[in-house]
Enzyme design. Structure first.
Site, PDB file in Angstrom:
ATOM      1  N   ARG A 237      -9.744  -8.083   4.460  1.00 22.57           N
ATOM      2  CA  ARG A 237      -8.608  -7.431   5.201  1.00 22.57           C
ATOM      3  C   ARG A 237      -8.687  -6.007   4.947  1.00 22.57           C
ATOM      4  O   ARG A 237      -8.510  -5.377   6.237  1.00 22.57           O
ATOM      5  CB  ARG A 237      -7.268  -8.211   4.530  1.00 22.57           C
ATOM      6  CG  ARG A 237      -6.111  -7.584   5.211  1.00 22.57           C
ATOM      7  CD  ARG A 237      -4.947  -8.232   4.650  1.00 22.57           C
ATOM      8  NE  ARG A 237      -3.556  -7.971   5.412  1.00 22.57           N
ATOM      9  CZ  ARG A 237      -2.826  -6.900   5.017  1.00 22.57           C
ATOM     10  NH1 ARG A 237      -3.057  -6.029   4.056  1.00 22.57           N
ATOM     11  NH2 ARG A 237      -1.735  -6.684   5.724  1.00 22.57           N
TER      12      ARG A 237
ATOM     13  N   GLN B  69       0.732 -11.231  10.844  1.00 20.54           N
ATOM     14  CA  GLN B  69       1.264 -10.297   9.856  1.00 20.54           C
ATOM     15  C   GLN B  69       0.474  -8.930   9.877  1.00 20.54           C
ATOM     16  O   GLN B  69       1.199  -7.923   9.865  1.00 20.54           O
ATOM     17  CB  GLN B  69       1.160 -10.788   8.711  1.00 20.54           C
ATOM     18  CG  GLN B  69       1.771  -9.899   7.504  1.00 20.54           C
ATOM     19  CD  GLN B  69       0.837  -9.446   6.441  1.00 20.54           C
ATOM     20  OE1 GLN B  69      -0.148  -8.940   6.809  1.00 20.54           O
ATOM     21  NE2 GLN B  69       1.168  -9.586   5.211  1.00 20.54           N
TER      22      GLN B  69
ATOM     23  N   GLN C 236       0.805  -1.118  -0.004  1.00 21.44           N
ATOM     24  CA  GLN C 236       0.074   0.130  -0.027  1.00 21.44           C
ATOM     25  C   GLN C 236       0.819   1.192   0.003  1.00 21.44           C
ATOM     26  O   GLN C 236       1.977   1.352   0.638  1.00 21.44           O
ATOM     27  CB  GLN C 236      -0.893  -0.006   1.242  1.00 21.44           C
ATOM     28  CG  GLN C 236      -2.138   0.987   1.269  1.00 21.44           C
ATOM     29  CD  GLN C 236      -3.131   0.643   2.284  1.00 21.44           C
ATOM     30  OE1 GLN C 236      -3.264  -0.677   2.470  1.00 21.44           O
ATOM     31  NE2 GLN C 236      -3.899   1.567   2.609  1.00 21.44           N
TER      32      GLN C 236
ATOM     33  N   SER D 175       3.482  -6.650   2.934  1.00 16.67           N
ATOM     34  CA  SER D 175       2.350  -6.410   3.684  1.00 16.67           C
ATOM     35  C   SER D 175       1.142  -7.085   2.744  1.00 16.67           C
ATOM     36  O   SER D 175       0.798  -8.214   2.361  1.00 16.67           O
ATOM     37  CB  SER D 175       1.847  -4.888   4.001  1.00 16.67           C
ATOM     38  OG  SER D 175       0.675  -4.673   4.685  1.00 16.67           O
ATOM     39  N   LEU D 176       0.123  -6.136   2.070  1.00 16.35           N
ATOM     40  CA  LEU D 176      -0.987  -6.796   1.367  1.00 16.35           C
ATOM     41  C   LEU D 176      -0.235  -7.572   0.184  1.00 16.35           C
ATOM     42  O   LEU D 176      -0.783  -8.478  -0.378  1.00 16.35           O
ATOM     43  CB  LEU D 176      -1.843  -5.633   0.989  1.00 16.35           C
ATOM     44  CG  LEU D 176      -1.252  -4.709  -0.158  1.00 16.35           C
ATOM     45  CD1 LEU D 176      -1.950  -5.272  -1.681  1.00 16.35           C
ATOM     46  CD2 LEU D 176      -2.037  -3.280  -0.026  1.00 16.35           C
TER      47      LEU D 176
ATOM     48  N   HIS E 244       0.423  -2.729  10.994  1.00 15.50           N
ATOM     49  CA  HIS E 244       1.444  -3.543  11.520  1.00 15.50           C
ATOM     50  C   HIS E 244       1.747  -3.212  12.870  1.00 15.50           C
ATOM     51  O   HIS E 244       2.874  -3.050  13.377  1.00 15.50           O
ATOM     52  CB  HIS E 244       2.589  -3.519  10.811  1.00 15.50           C
ATOM     53  CG  HIS E 244       2.100  -4.045   9.337  1.00 15.50           C
ATOM     54  ND1 HIS E 244       1.938  -5.444   9.038  1.00 15.50           N
ATOM     55  CD2 HIS E 244       1.884  -3.294   8.050  1.00 15.50           C
ATOM     56  CE1 HIS E 244       1.535  -5.677   7.990  1.00 15.50           C
ATOM     57  NE2 HIS E 244       1.590  -4.266   7.103  1.00 15.50           N
TER      58      HIS E 244
END
Length: 317
Positions: A118, A255, A9, A93-94, A206
């Site tokens: 998510r 995560q 992102q 991440s994503l 996070h």
């Protein structure tokens, strides 16, 4: 050996994927199918938002995440058609969800449904919070941990800041409540950090503040069957492949609410023999991180049709 790494992102832009959509039928089908899948979770026309924006809407977490993954799936399928498959894969991440698609662990429908949820859950977890993320330049891990600990101690745990992303040597992102991030930033400047750059984000990603999103994802994972990996996935929260006793669902749950070790993941792949890496996603941010992290690795970045065609030509596909 080939590694494929997926962007996270913050790199999204209006117009992303439009040239692929106009030229390649399989990419067009992927984007159109994505709308049908994710619109059941969040009202979103993937093609319209990606190509027309506006940018401030595309940048909202619940929309960014499905858009980025749909783009990544479309490009991954084009690479497959050209005979290019990863030996190792990971994502920021994503981007980890796109890596799981590349590895055959999740199919297209499952990964799009999950990423839409998510994004929704992370948005919900951020509502009502005054939060901030900032990139810290020129400080080592120990210094960042110490300064975050000092800020948390000063605020007696009522507000929190944590190290969220280890992108490359010399760049670490901190995240959390705005007051705590500001205090940690002040301590970091005193400790010699070169620069601290606020990031345009809408949540304390996070960190433990994302636990509500992790809990909701854990419930979703109970209904998901993860298939055996065809390529080796390096997981964000540990910076390596999963161990036999670890589960993908638990790693994905962790995560969303703990640090992303991109630097460690890249080093792990290279130490395993990866000498060529393809970045998939808008922008070339991860390619820059890779070049700052390891030497003697050929790096390609696929953001456009021109990038894609040059990459498959150079790789001899």
């Amino acid at each position: 050996m080939l590694g494929i790494v997926y962007a996270g992102q913050g790199t999204q832009r209006v117009g992303m994927g439009q040239d692929f959509y106009e030229k390649y039928e399989s990419f067009r089908q992927t984007i159109d199918n994505a709308t049908g899948i994710v619109s059941k979770v969040t009202d979103m026309d993937v093609a319209k938002l990606c190509f027309e924006g506006p940018a401030e809407v595309l940048s909202q977490t619940k929309y960014t995440q499905p858009a980025m993954v749909a783009f990544a799936i479309g490009v991954t399928k084009l690479l497959r058609e050209a005979g290019i498959n990863a030996d190792y894969t990971c994502g920021l991440s994503l981007g980890e969800y796109s890596a799981l698609f590349e590895a055959g662990t999740l199919d297209e429908k499952a990964v799009l449904e999950l990423i839409a949820k998510r994004g929704k859950y992370m948005t919900e977890a951020s509502e009502g919070l005054d939060v901030k993320m900032a990139a810290v330049m020129g400080a080592d891990r120990e210094t960042v941990f110490e300064c975050c600990d000092k800020a948390n101690a000063e605020l007696k745990g009522e507000k929190i800041v944590q190290a969220a992303n280890f992108n490359c040597p010399g760049q670490i992102v901190i995240s959390g409540d705005a007051l705590a991030v500001d205090k940690a930033s002040a301590y970091l400047k005193e400790a010699g950090a070169k620069r601290i750059v606020p990031l345009k984000v809408s949540g304390p990603f996070h960190t433990s503040l994302m636990k509500p999103a992790g809990d909701k994802l854990a419930e979703e994972f109970k209904n998901i069957s993860f298939k055996e990996e065809k390529s080796k996935v390096v997981f964000n929260c540990v910076g390596r492949e999963k161990k036999e006793e670890e589960s993908i669902s638990k790693l994905l749950e962790k995560q969303v609410q703990s640090s992303v070790y991109l630097e460690d993941s890249i080093k792990y792949m290279v130490n395993a023999g990866v000498d060529t890496i393809i970045e998939i996603g808008p922008g070339k941010a991860i390619s820059k991180f890779i070049n700052k992290t390891v030497n003697d690795v050929k790096v390609y970045s696929i953001d456009s049709v021109e990038d894609f065609e040059n990459t498959i030509k150079e790789l001899g596909a």
